[in-house]
Design an enzyme around this catalytic site. Structure first.
Site, PDB file in Angstrom:
ATOM      1  N   GLU A 454       0.817  -1.218   0.000  1.00 28.20           N
ATOM      2  CA  GLU A 454       0.000   0.000   0.000  1.00 28.20           C
ATOM      3  C   GLU A 454       0.851   1.268   0.000  1.00 28.20           C
ATOM      4  OE1 GLU A 454      -2.963  -0.123  -0.655  1.00 28.20           O
ATOM      5  OE2 GLU A 454      -3.658  -2.116  -0.108  1.00 28.20           O
ATOM      6  N   HIS A 560      -6.486  -5.696 -10.515  1.00 23.71           N
ATOM      7  CA  HIS A 560      -5.907  -6.688  -9.605  1.00 23.71           C
ATOM      8  C   HIS A 560      -5.639  -8.002 -10.317  1.00 23.71           C
ATOM      9  CE1 HIS A 560      -7.527  -3.884  -6.545  1.00 23.71           C
ATOM     10  NE2 HIS A 560      -6.516  -4.313  -5.824  1.00 23.71           N
TER      11      HIS A 560
END
Length: 952
Positions: A454, A560
C-alpha cells in the site's frame, strides 16, 4: 456471425529515408543488392496514425496529409540528431500527441534546456520555455543523472505533462514523457479558491482536505481548473467507507469538469448532485516538542508490542505527560521545527467516514503497546520507509514527508486497506481483520507485505503517477505487489513467492483472502502464477451510470487480476537471477540490482498511461543505463519474451468488427446515427466523466468536445446530445451551434440514462420525460401510475420512447400522447430499447423481454447483462452473459461474465450470437444496418463496428 478484417496494434516501424523516399516516389531496393537495410529510427504509433489518417487528403497506407507531414518532420529531426551526434538515436511516437514519447539510444552533449530549445519543437512539440526543470537526481539510477521537467502555463502546472531527461557524464542519453503544445489559456481564475472548494464540497457531500490548487487541463488551448481534494463520507448505509475524490472545478464557470479517485482501493465518492451544507474543516494540531532539527526529539523512547501474526515488534514513541504517543522522530528526514517527517499512528475505531481520518492518536500508558495492530502499523511503516531509504528515497513521497497510519478503520466486513491521498497528509488506512458471513477471513490486515504494497502506491503516485485503470492500473498494482514482497521478505528473512501469507498465519483451510498456492501454503496472491499477456482479463468499464445504480465497476478494468502478468514476469526474472548467484533473493547481488532497476523504471521512466510494453522498455533501459551485469538484461529479455510482453506477441484473437477508435484512452457507450458515431472519451486523468467524442465512419479524425464533465452521449438525428455532471442536457447541431435543452433533476437523469437515436433522444426531466426530435423540437410529458417507482431506463427509436422503472414497469410513449404501460418484469429495469410499436427491456435479474402495444410479450433471454440493448425495425441486439469470463489471471474463470452480442430477428424469431469473440462486448447501438459497440478485445475499451445482414 459478423466478420471483419483483423486489426493489429503492433507498432509501425519506419527506417531512415523511407518516408522521404515515399514522398518523391522512389524507394530503396529490397532485393539485397544495395546492402543492408537502413536502421530503424522512428517507431510510429499505429493508433495515432489510424486516428488521424482520415483527413480527406489521401496519402495511402501511411495516412493523410497531416500524418505524412508529422511523420516526415519527426523522421527528419531524428535523422538530424543522429547525424550531428553520430550516435544511434531512435524515437517512439506518442499515441496521444503524435510527437515523441521516447527518445533513446544516443548521446548529446549539453543541458536538457539547450536540447529542448534545439530539438524540442519538432520532437516534443515545444521548447524549454514551457517546462520547469527539477533538481537532478543521481541516486535513483546509479551512474545516471535523471532530471524531471513539468510543463506549465505561467506558474500553473499542466496535468500529466512531464518529461524525464537521462544523462551520463554530462551527456544526454534519453528523453521520455509527453508535452502538450499550443496551450495558451489564461491562468487568471474568475472563480476564487474558496468558491471552488465550496462547489466541490457541495456536489460531493464531502470535505476538502487541503487548499485548492490551480491546474491546466491539456485540451485544446487548455482549460484552467481548480483541483480540490475531497474526503468522502460513508455511503448511505453508513457502513462502507469511501475513498476521496479529486474534483476539477472550472476556474471560469464553476462547473465540475471531472472527478478522479485518489487511491487504488475502495470506491470513489461520486457526485450526489444535491446541495449540501458546506462542512467546516477541522484543524488537526500536532503535539511534537521542540527539538534540534536533524536530531530525534529528546523524549524519544523505544516501544514494544506483540505482532498480530506472532513475535515481538519494536519501534519508537514519544514520552508525553499523558503517556507514550506513537510518534517516531528518529527518521533521517525528521524536521523538529515543523514536526514533519515523522511516522505516527492513530486509532480510527470511532471514525465513520474518511473525512474524519486519521482518528485519535495512539497514546499508551507505558512503552508496551498492548494493541497488536497499533504497534504493527507503526513498526512496519518504519520498515517500509527504511527500505526506500536504502534506494535513496526520502520517505514515501521522496520529500521526507510524514507517514501516518490509522488502524481499526471501518466495520469488520470492510476487508480492505489503502493508501489514500484524500487526507492531509496522505496516509495508510488499515481495516479490521476481515469477517464475513462465513467467519474470519484473515488474522490481520496489518502485515508487512500489505504495508509495503500500500505504501508503494504512495511511491507510485508521486513518481510515475500510473492511472488506476486498464494496463496502467495493472502495473500500478503489480509494482506494489513486487515491492511489497521484496520488503516483506527482507523484513521476515524469507524467500517467499507468496504475498500476504502472514495474514493467513494459522489457517489450514482456504478463505476469501487465503487461497492455496502450488506449494500448499495459503496467501492472498502468488507471484509465480504462470500468466502471460495472452491470459489478460478483457473486461469492460461499465461507466458511471451503472456504478451509480450499484453495479460492479469490474475492478477498474481488472487491475488486480491483470497485475498477475507483470508480477509473474518480474518475479521470474528475480528468481532466475538469484539462482545464477546461487543465493536466496535477499542475498543475491543480481536480484538486488534488479530490484533497484525496477524501482528506477517506476521512479524515472514511466508516466500515467504507461502500459506493459512501456514498462518492459523502461526496465530494460534502466538495466542498460545502470551498466549492470549483462546477464541481467539477457534474463530480463528472455523472460519478457516468454511472457509475451513484446510488440505483436499477445494474441487478441479474431475481432467481430472493424475498429472505429482504439486509442489508449477509454471509450465508453458508443452510439450511431447514419454514418456518425459518438462515444464518451474518458481522459487519462479521470475514469468517471469524459469528453463527447464523435467521428464519421471511414477513418475521419475524431473530434472531442470542449467539456470533460460529460456523463452520457446520444444522438437526436444528426445532432449530438450530452448530459453532463452539472445536470445539463445540451444539443450540438451539425453546424457546431449548441442549445441548452434542459437542466433536469440530475440524480433522476443519471439513473435513467440518456436515450438517443437517428430520430430523436429522451431523458428524465422535471416534467417527467422529455423528447427532442431530429429538428430540435422538445416535447415533455408526465408519467402517471408509477406508484412510487423511479425511472431507471430509457430507450428511443423511430419517434417513440420506451420507459422502464425500478419496480419492473415497462411503458411506451409516443410524443404527443400519454405514456401507457405495455409490460411488467420481475426485476428493476436497467436497459430499454424502443422502435415502432415495440419496447425491449432488460431487468437486473437478466431477463430481456419484448413487449408490443397490442399486449403481446416475448422473453428473449434469461441471461442478459446490464450492458445495453438496442433495436431497429428488424432486430434486437443485447449483451448476453455466456458464463464466467475465462482468463488465466483469474485462475481460469473470473467473477465477471463473458458477454457476447446476441441478435434476435423480429421476422424469423431466430436468435444469433453475432459477436462470439473473446472478452466482453456490450453497449450496442443500431442505426439502419450499422451496429457499433464497446469491445474489450484489445484489453481495453474500444469502439468497433460492423454491418448487420438484412436476411437473418
Amino acid at each position: 456471425m459478423l466478420r471483419a478484417r483483423r486489426w493489429f496494434l503492433a507498432p509501425l516501424v519506419l527506417a531512415l529515408g523511407v518516408l522521404a523516399s515515399g514522398c518523391d516516389g522512389s524507394f530503396d531496393s529490397i532485393d539485397g543488392d544495395d546492402g543492408p537495410p537502413p536502421p530503424v529510427t522512428l517507431v510510429v504509433s499505429q493508433a495515432w496514425v489510424h486516428d488521424h489518417q482520415g483527413d480527406g487528403s489521401g496519402g495511402g497506407a501511411s495516412g493523410g496529409a497531416e500524418v505524412q507531414a508529422r511523420l516526415a518532420s519527426l523522421q527528419r529531426e531524428v535523422g538530424r540528431l543522429r547525424q550531428e551526434t553520430r550516435t544511434g538515436w531512435v524515437g517512439t511516437q506518442d499515441d496521444v500527441t503524435g510527437y515523441l514519447a521516447d527518445l533513446s539510444g544516443g548521446s548529446w552533449a549539453g543541458t536538457p534546456a539547450a536540447f529542448m530549445d534545439d530539438y524540442g519543437p519538432a520532437l516534443f512539440g515545444t521548447d524549454s520555455s514551457v517546462i520547469r526543470l527539477g533538481e537532478p537526481d543521481s541516486v535513483t539510477v546509479p551512474g545516471i543523472v535523471t532530471t524531471s521537467a513539468t510543463q506549465a502555463v505561467g506558474d500553473v502546472p499542466v496535468q500529466d505533462a512531464r518529461l524525464v531527461f537521462t544523462a551520463r557524464d554530462a551527456r544526454l542519453t534519453g528523453v521520455r514523457g509527453r508535452l502538450f503544445p499550443d496551450l495558451t489559456v489564461s491562468t487568471t481564475p474568475v472563480l476564487t479558491a474558496e468558491q471552488a472548494q465550496a462547489r466541490a464540497e457541495q456536489i460531493s457531500g464531502g470535505r476538502a482536505t487541503s487548499a485548492p490548487s490551480l491546474i491546466v487541463l491539456p485540451r485544446g488551448a487548455g482549460v484552467l481548473a481548480w483541483l480540490v481534494t475531497v474526503a468522502a463520507p460513508a455511503d448511505g448505509g453508513g457502513t462502507t467507507p469511501l475513498t476521496g475524490g479529486d474534483y476539477y472545478v472550472d476556474a471560469t464557470t464553476g462547473d465540475v469538469l471531472s472527478v478522479a479517485p485518489v487511491s487504488g482501493e475502495g470506491r470513489v465518492a461520486l457526485p450526489t448532485f444535491r446541495p449540501r451544507t458546506v462542512a467546516t474543516r477541522r484543524a488537526a494540531a500536532r503535539s511534537v516538542g521542540a527539538a534540534r532539527a536533524g536530531a530525534p526529539d529528546p523524549r524519544d523512547v523505544e516501544v514494544t508490542g506483540t505482532n498480530p501474526i506472532g513475535g515481538e515488534l519494536k519501534g519508537h514513541g514519544l514520552q508525553t505527560d499523558n503517556g507514550v504517543a506513537l510518534v517516531d522522530t528518529t527518521t533521517p528526514w525528521y524536521d523538529a521545527a515543523t514536526g514533519d517527517g515523522v511516522i505516527e499512528t492513530f486509532d480510527a475505531a470511532k471514525v465513520r467516514d474518511s473525512s474524519d481520518l486519521p482518528g485519535k492518536r495512539v497514546v499508551s500508558p507505558s512503552t508496551t503497546i498492548r494493541d497488536g495492530e497499533e504497534i504493527a502499523a507503526h513498526a512496519l511503516s518504519r520498515d517500509v520507509v527504511d527500505y526506500y531509504e536504502s534506494l535513496g528515497r526520502d520517505s514515501w513521497d521522496g520529500q521526507g514527508g510524514t507517514l501516518r497510519s490509522s488502524v481499526h478503520f471501518g466495520p469488520s466486513d470492510y476487508c480492505n486497506s489503502m493508501f489514500t491521498t484524500s487526507t492531509n497528509p496522505p496516509q495508510m488506512v488499515y481495516g479490521n481483520p476481515c469477517t464475513t458471513g462465513d467467519g474470519a477471513q484473515e488474522v490481520t490486515e496489518v502485515e508487512i507485505d500489505t504495508a509495503g504494497h500500500e505504501i508503494t502506491h504512495g511511491v507510485t503516485d508521486t513518481t510515475a503517477g500510473l492511472k488506476y485503470t486498464g494496463q496502467s492500473g495493472a502495473l500500478n498494482e503489480a509494482f506494489s505487489d513486487y515491492f511489497g514482497n521484496v520488503i516483506g521478505n527482507r523484513v521476515k528473512g524469507t524467500d517467499s513467492v507468496a504475498i500476504f501469507e502472514g495474514g493467513c498465519t494459522g489457517y489450514t483451510a482456504e478463505t476469501l483472502f487465503c487461497t492455496r498456492n502450488p506449494d500448499g501454503s495459503l496467501s492472498l496472491r502468488y507471484m509465480l502464477n504462470g500468466n502471460d499477456f495472452d491470459d489478460y482479463l478483457r473486461v469492460l468499464d461499465p461507466g458511471f451510470r451503472l456504478q451509480y445504480l450499484g453495479y460492479s465497476g469490474q475492478d477498474h478494468g481488472g487491475v488486480h487480476y491483470n497485475s498477475a502478468i507483470w508480477n509473474n514476469a518480474l518475479w521470474s526474472i528475480r528468481v532466475q537471477l538469484a539462482k545464477i548467484d546461487n543465493e536466496p533473493g535477499n542475498d543475491s547481488p543480481l536480484a538486488q540490482a534488479f530490484d533497484r532497476a525496477v524501482y528506477g523504471a517506476l521512479a524515472t521512466r514511466l508516466g500515467p498511461t504507461s502500459g506493459f510494453l512501456d514498462a518492459r522498455a523502461a526496465v530494460e533501459q534502466v538495466i542498460i543505463d545502470s551498466q549492470l551485469d549483462p546477464v541481467v538484461l539477457r534474463v530480463a529479455r528472455e523472460v519478457f519474451d516468454a511472457n509475451k510482453i513484446c510488440a505483436g506477441c499477445p494474441d487478441t484473437g479474431e475481432l467481430g468488427g472493424d475498429p472505429v477508435y482504439t486509442s489508449p484512452a477509454t471509450q465508453l457507450h458508443p452510439v450511431v446515427s447514419g454514418d456518425s458515431v459518438a462515444w464518451l472519451d474518458v481522459s487519462g486523468s479521470d475514469d468517471i466523466f469524459g469528453y463527447a467524442a464523435s467521428t464519421h465512419l471511414g477513418g475521419a479524425t475524431p473530434t472531442l468536445g470542449s467539456r470533460s464533465d460529460v456523463v452520457e452521449v446520444g444522438f437526436a438525428g444528426d445532432a449530438l446530445l450530452t448530459f453532463d455532471a452539472n445536470g445539463r442536457i445540451t444539443r450540438y447541431a451539425p453546424d457546431g451551434s449548441s442549445t441548452l435543452l434542459d437542466q433536469p433533476p440530475a440524480n433522476d437523469a443519471v439513473a435513467a440514462g440518456l436515450a438517443g437515436s437517428d430520430a430523436g433522444g429522451a431523458w428524465v426531466s422535471a416534467q417527467g420525460v422529455s423528447y427532442v426530435d431530429a429538428a430540435g423540437q422538445v416535447t415533455s410529458t408526465k408519467i402517471g401510475g408509477l406508484q412510487g417507482d423511479t425511472v431507471t431506463g430509457l430507450g428511443a427509436g423511430d419517434g417513440i420512447v420506451g420507459i422502464g422503472t425500478d419496480g419492473g414497469k415497462v411503458l411506451l410513449w409516443q410524443p404527443g400522447s400519454a405514456p401507457r404501460q405495455v409490460g411488467q418484469l420481475d426485476g428493476a429495469v436497467i436497459d430499454v430499447a424502443a422502435y415502432g410499436e415495440k419496447v425491449v427491456a432488460v431487468d437486473d435479474s437478466g431477463t430481456a423481454a419484448l413487449f408490443t402495444t397490442d399486449g403481446q410479450s416475448f422473453q428473449l433471454s434469461g441471461s442478459a447483462t446490464p450492458f445495453g440493448v438496442t433495436m431497429n425495425d428488424q432486430y434486437v441486439v443485447w449483451a448476453e452473459a455466456k458464463g464466467p469470463l475465462k482468463a488465466g489471471v483469474a485462475g481460469g474463470v473470473s467473477n465477471y461474465p463473458d458477454t457476447d452480442l446476441y441478435l434476435a430477428s423480429l421476422a424469423s424469431g431466430k436468435i444469433y450470437d453475432i459477436v462470439p469473440e473473446g472478452g466482453q462486448q456490450g453497449f450496442p447501438s443500431l442505426s439502419g444496418d450499422r451496429l457499433v459497440w464497446q469491445d474489450a478485445a484489445f484489453g481495453g475499451d474500444d469502439v468497433l463496428t460492423a454491418e448487420v445482414p438484412d436476411d437473418l
